[in-house]
Design a protein around this motif. Structure first.
Motif, mmCIF file in Angstrom:
data_model
loop_
_atom_site.group_PDB
_atom_site.id
_atom_site.type_symbol
_atom_site.label_atom_id
_atom_site.label_comp_id
_atom_site.label_asym_id
_atom_site.label_seq_id
_atom_site.Cartn_x
_atom_site.Cartn_y
_atom_site.Cartn_z
ATOM 1 N N GLN A 150 0.799 -1.214 0.000
ATOM 2 C CA GLN A 150 0.000 0.000 0.000
ATOM 3 C C GLN A 150 0.836 1.270 0.000
ATOM 4 O O GLN A 150 0.339 2.349 -0.314
ATOM 5 N N GLY A 151 2.088 1.137 0.398
ATOM 6 C CA GLY A 151 2.981 2.298 0.326
ATOM 7 C C GLY A 151 2.789 3.348 1.408
ATOM 8 O O GLY A 151 3.159 4.506 1.239
ATOM 9 N N PHE A 152 2.221 2.973 2.552
ATOM 10 C CA PHE A 152 2.131 3.940 3.646
ATOM 11 C C PHE A 152 3.522 4.218 4.182
ATOM 12 O O PHE A 152 4.381 3.341 4.194
ATOM 13 N N SER A 153 3.729 5.411 4.678
ATOM 14 C CA SER A 153 5.036 5.763 5.228
ATOM 15 C C SER A 153 5.201 5.156 6.616
ATOM 16 O O SER A 153 4.233 4.717 7.244
ATOM 17 N N TYR A 154 6.432 5.160 7.117
ATOM 18 C CA TYR A 154 6.686 4.643 8.456
ATOM 19 C C TYR A 154 5.858 5.397 9.500
ATOM 20 O O TYR A 154 5.306 4.800 10.419
ATOM 21 N N GLU A 155 5.780 6.723 9.315
ATOM 22 C CA GLU A 155 5.023 7.530 10.288
ATOM 23 C C GLU A 155 3.552 7.150 10.298
ATOM 24 O O GLU A 155 2.933 6.983 11.355
ATOM 25 N N GLU A 156 3.020 7.011 9.079
ATOM 26 C CA GLU A 156 1.603 6.652 8.988
ATOM 27 C C GLU A 156 1.351 5.288 9.620
ATOM 28 O O GLU A 156 0.387 5.109 10.370
ATOM 29 N N SER B 11 17.034 -2.975 4.663
ATOM 30 C CA SER B 11 15.642 -2.532 4.655
ATOM 31 C C SER B 11 15.552 -1.010 4.700
ATOM 32 O O SER B 11 14.791 -0.389 3.959
ATOM 33 N N LEU B 12 16.348 -0.420 5.587
ATOM 34 C CA LEU B 12 16.296 1.033 5.719
ATOM 35 C C LEU B 12 16.795 1.728 4.457
ATOM 36 O O LEU B 12 16.275 2.771 4.052
ATOM 37 N N TYR B 13 17.813 1.138 3.836
ATOM 38 C CA TYR B 13 18.356 1.740 2.619
ATOM 39 C C TYR B 13 17.310 1.740 1.514
ATOM 40 O O TYR B 13 17.147 2.728 0.806
ATOM 41 N N ILE B 14 16.618 0.638 1.392
ATOM 42 C CA ILE B 14 15.572 0.537 0.372
ATOM 43 C C ILE B 14 14.523 1.626 0.572
ATOM 44 O O ILE B 14 14.008 2.195 -0.384
ATOM 45 N N ASP B 15 14.224 1.935 1.829
ATOM 46 C CA ASP B 15 13.225 2.964 2.111
ATOM 47 C C ASP B 15 13.832 4.350 2.236
ATOM 48 O O ASP B 15 13.166 5.286 2.648
ATOM 49 N N ASN B 16 15.101 4.438 1.904
ATOM 50 C CA ASN B 16 15.805 5.723 1.969
ATOM 51 C C ASN B 16 15.775 6.339 3.366
ATOM 52 O O ASN B 16 15.576 7.543 3.528
#
Lengths: 190, 287
Positions: A150-156, B11-16
């Motif tokens: 779904q592509g939600f951000s970490y914060e969301e 994992s963190l790198y993939i998510d920048n």
């Protein structure tokens, strides 16, 4: 008062048309989250609708602390998780590709390059991915769905699941690692 | 950066989400280490595949079915809103309950004070007290628990009056007179609320009120006889109407049951006060 706030106010008074407008942009996403979590379209419809009914029923208690969409998805997620908990005995396994009204979906993998990075993609099809996801633990499955599908951000995600940001990050990492392991095993089998 | 650390960072790198300093080290390690590079590529591919997952369309009848379900919920919701409005009326009754309590302290609202003095004579028969409420009123001192059924055939046409009488008595023997008064009250199917020898609070059935006073006058001297009458017709009507409205909201909710009980009790209390007027007896030694 912006548009959303006006609609919410109307919903509190029982305006169903306003409610439908309010949730219009979230319905497909909610349905797809449920579908990935629960695997079959009937359950996905029931549970996602149950979530929307809860949204409408308890809209009075929406207090603007989080964004409205966060609130909606939190309810969708919790409704899915509750359902899964109740039906723990029904092991969810997908043997066939997802069937929709239009027929089954098969992802078309664009095979334009022959470089190493694309090799893995070539070997997996949609079936395998969904099978692999369904083999994940519930909490890992949920986070993969929210973050990667779904592509939600970490914060969301942190707000929706009510988890600290650090926990979200580590859970994403662990979920992806597990998924990779499962997929590699499948690829070897094929 | 070593391989273990690299693993933690994929994992963190993939998510920048990697800090710049770590990012540089990470990219360096990709170039250096074949195994880690492979691992990274696999993770990246999987993530990309997932990102490209197509969303499924909503089933065709999704919104129709949802609308139906919402309409059912809405009916319930609207009933709750109506109930909330009715509940604001309840706040008024809280004031009423306290005012009824004050009533007993002779400071109530809506009172019509009718003071009648009679010295050494038979008390005048106050006609307003002779409301034929026996036929309409129920046996309210019955403690049996009733259902949450409102007797909607209860017609409230007549006035609802609460009567308080105060009698100042002169006697040569307080104890004896006290005993006799208690006897008279009990024989008339009334009861004694309080007895402090020279002060008695009695509750007497409305229909027997005059008889009791007549009997008392026969055994002692009534120096003073005051009657106060409180008209609670409106309060009574309002409480009863509210109770009817509550019973028509047929949602079995705890809060409604609670409220119904409160108002049933209130009406019961009103009935009690009406059916059994209070007589205060003050006994003095004859000088």
């Amino acid at each position: 008062m912006n548009n959303e706030e006006i609609l919410i106010k109307k919903c509190k008074k029982g305006d169903l048309d306003a409610f439908e407008t309010l949730i219009k942009n979230h319905q497909k996403r909610a349905y797809n989250i449920a579908l990935k979590m629960l695997k079959n379209p009937e359950d996905a419809m029931d549970i996602s609708q149950e979530a929307f009914i809860k949204v409408f029923k308890y809209i009075d208690s929406y207090n603007n602390k989080s964004s409205f969409s966060t609130w909606i998805y939190r309810i969708v997620i919790n409704t899915c998780l509750d359902y899964i908990k109740k039906n723990k005995n029904n092991v969810l396994y997908l043997d066939e590709p997802i069937n929709t009204d239009d027929g089954s979906i098969k992802r078309e993998i664009t095979d334009n390059k022959n470089n190493p990075e694309k090799i893995l993609e070539k070997k997996i099809n949609n079936e395998d991915i969904n099978k692999a996801i369904s083999m994940l633990k519930v909490k890992h499955r949920m986070i993969i769905i929210l973050r990667d599908i779904q592509g939600f951000s970490y914060e969301e995600i942190s707000k929706m699941l009510n988890l600290p940001l650090g926990t979200v990050k580590s859970r994403v990492k662990r979920a992806r690692e597990n998924l990779r392991k499962i997929i590699l095993e499948k690829v070897e089998q094929n | 950066m070593n391989c273990a650390r690299f693993n933690e960072c994929i994992s963190l790198y993939i998510d920048n989400e990697l800090e710049t300093s770590e990012k540089i080290k990470f990219e360096e390690h990709i170039r250096e280490c074949k195994n880690c590079r492979k691992k990274y590529n696999e993770m990246l591919s999987i993530t990309k595949i997932l990102n490209n997952e197509m969303e499924v369309d909503l089933p065709k009848n999704y919104n129709k079915i949802l609308r139906k379900k919402l309409e059912e919920v809405n009916i319930t919701k609207k009933r709750k809103i109506k109930l909330r409005k009715l509940t604001s009326v309840a706040a008024v009754f809280i004031v009423l309950i306290t005012s009824i309590a004050i009533l007993y302290e002779n400071l109530g609202l809506n009172k019509r004070e009718i003071a009648l003095e009679s010295k050494n004579t038979q008390p005048k028969i106050e006609e307003f007290a002779l409301m034929e409420s026996d036929s309409n009123a129920e046996e309210v001192l019955d403690d049996s628990v009733k259902d949450l059924e409102v007797k909607t055939n209860r017609t409230i046409n007549n006035e609802k009056l609460v009567i308080n009488k105060t009698l100042h008595l002169e006697t040569e023997d307080i104890n004896k007179t006290n005993e006799k008064i208690v006897d008279i009250v009990l024989k008339s199917n009334g009861f004694i609320e309080e007895n402090k020898q020279n002060y008695i609070i009695a509750r007497v059935k409305l229909s027997n009120l005059n008889e009791v006073i007549e009997n008392v006058s026969n055994i002692t001297i009534i120096k003073e006889h005051t009657t106060k009458s409180y008209d609670i017709t409106n309060e009574y009507k309002d409480a009863n109407n509210y109770l009817i409205e509550l019973s028509e909201t047929y949602e079995k909710e705890e809060s409604i049951d609670k409220e119904s009980r409160i108002f049933k009790d209130l009406l019961k209390k009103y009935d009690q006060m009406i059916e059994y007027p209070t007589i205060e007896f003050y006994l003095e030694i004859k000088k």
